[in-house]
Design an enzyme around this catalytic site. Structure first.
Site: not given
Length: 477
Positions: A238-239
């Site tokens: 995930d970012r």
């Protein structure tokens, strides 16, 4: 010749030449040879055989020529050997469409299928003719080839020259020395087959609309080193998550690693995940609000994506009905590392499957302990939670980390600890054990009799980002 080839085709042909470690696949063909083969073969065909299977073609027609077919490493079979399985049947990878997709990864699969469906793909065929003086003359002719037709070693595939007309490649990002050093300092491990990075929080793994910098593009631009092809993603983070990110340095190693990550998810089930050798192990550290009822355990809860806000966004949620096709089986092992009198708990999370937002949803919905900084799945818990008062220790910690220089690409890993109002996601891929793909490919080059299941695995550890380290120091002082 250079004017006829063009810069885009030159770049693609250069990338079609894998490194020597690429599993002994026999694809190492010089670019000059490819240019000669392309133009000389096309000219000969145009002059000697203006007709192709009875259809009239222009003499100046051109074809885009792929490298001669050669056996490649079967990623699924190699993964099975690494896991100690020998009963897996090797799939047939010698069909024409598979070879085109392997040689031209930039071509959309739908386009390749359309080319075969419209019968626009050719295979080089040698025929022997008898001349007027009774001597035998060997000529080359192009014949149509079907998508599932088998290839023989050395066969060459020809595609319409229009496949060259891809959209222009993105311009390479200009990079300062400081930015270049930052990117290369992310490296945790590198060998001829893989490169492992410590992904910073806040930097997306892949590009998209509105994304200026992404790790895959930066790696493709600045982490190729002496390789003709860029590193390729084999899994995602995930970012806002940080930690270990593995990339394949060649097309072959990327296929093998992708098979390892994919099969660990597909092959695991609720009943047999302890019975098979796990050649891939991932351990995340997370700081959560509250504490689980049990110090350790296994979560087995299927996940499903649901659309919310009238279709404007979506979220992942636990879904009890496993018979619904859209639900995905998800398993996570967890154990408590440390608890705090302030109501926080450090957990070690080991996902046995790789579902989107799996750890975040399992922590929030199953354990009832959302991850600190996860406002998507733990908004209510964060609203009720009171931040720690800023003690003398907190002040000293802030002074310590504030002395760090600001980071390139607009990143900031200092702010977001439990002392601050706006918390950042406290989820970090801390450790990973994965097979030594480079050594496995070297063994396959020399012999196929090696027991790959006995190879020593790679063990990678990634340090915490600054704000998580700050939270760790505060809670464990």
């Amino acid at each position: 010749m250079a004017m006829l080839v063009g810069p885009n085709l030159l770049r693609r042909l250069l990338r079609l030449q894998p490194s020597a470690i690429d599993g002994g696949s026999g694809l190492i063909i010089s670019v000059i040879h490819q240019f000669r083969s392309h133009y000389s073969t096309t000219a000969e065909l145009s002059a000697d055989h203006p007709n192709d299977e009875g259809n009239s073609e222009k003499k100046d027609s051109k074809w885009f020529t792929l490298p001669p077919f050669a056996k490649t490493v079967n990623a699924s079979v190699l993964r099975a050997k690494l896991a100690g399985k020998s009963h897996l049947k090797e799939a047939d990878e010698s069909t024409a469409i598979k070879w085109v997709l392997k040689c031209c990864p930039e071509l959309p699969r739908s386009l390749v299928q359309k080319l075969f469906r419209l019968r626009q793909v050719r295979r080089e065929s040698k025929i022997v003719e008898v001349s007027d003086d009774d001597s035998q003359v060997q000529r080359i002719q192009l014949k149509r080839v079907g998508a599932k037709d088998s290839l023989n070693i050395g066969d060459r595939i020809f595609l319409p020259i229009t496949v060259r007309e891809f959209p222009e490649e993105k311009q390479e990002h200009g990079c300062t020395d400081e930015e270049l050093n930052f990117i290369r300092n992310l490296e945790l491990y590198k060998d001829p087959a893989i490169i492992v990075l410590n992904k910073p929080p806040g930097m997306p793994v892949q590009g998209g609309i509105g994304i200026k910098w992404s790790l895959d593009e930066l790696a493709a631009t600045w982490l190729c080193y002496d390789y003709s092809e860029p590193p390729r993603l084999v899994h995602r983070l995930d970012r806002d998550c940080s930690g270990i990110l593995v990339m394949g340095r060649t097309q072959t190693s990327a296929r093998i690693l992708h098979s390892v990550f994919r099969e660990e998810t597909i092959g695991v089930s609720e009943h047999d995940f302890d019975n098979e050798k796990r050649i891939l192990q991932k351990k995340y550290w997370a700081l959560v609000i509250g504490s689980p009822r049990r110090p350790k355990g296994t979560i087995s809860a299927p996940l499903r994506k649901v659309v919310v806000d009238d279709g404007k966004s979506d979220r992942i949620t636990v879904f009890d009905n496993t018979k619904i096709m859209s639900s995905q089986h998800a398993i996570t092992e967890y154990s408590v590392i440390k608890t705090s009198s302030h109501g926080y708990t450090w957990l070690e999370l080991s996902p046995l499957t790789g579902r989107k937002h799996q750890l975040r949803v399992h922590c929030a919905e199953i354990l009832g302990t959302p991850i600190v900084g996860d406002y998507k799945y733990g908004w209510q818990a964060h609203r009720r939670w009171q931040n720690l008062p800023e003690s003398d220790l907190g002040k000293n910690s802030n002074e310590k980390f504030s002395k760090e220089n600001s980071l390139p690409f607009g990143l900031n890993m200092n702010s977001g600890s439990i002392l601050e109002k706006r918390l950042r996601l406290h989820l970090h891929c801390r450790e990973m054990i994965l097979p030594n793909v480079s050594q496995a490919l070297q063994y396959l080059q020399s012999s196929t009799d090696h027991d790959l299941s006995k190879l020593k695995s790679l063990e990678i550890v990634a340090p915490l980002p600054s704000y998580m380290q700050k939270s760790w120091d505060i809670l464990n002082s």
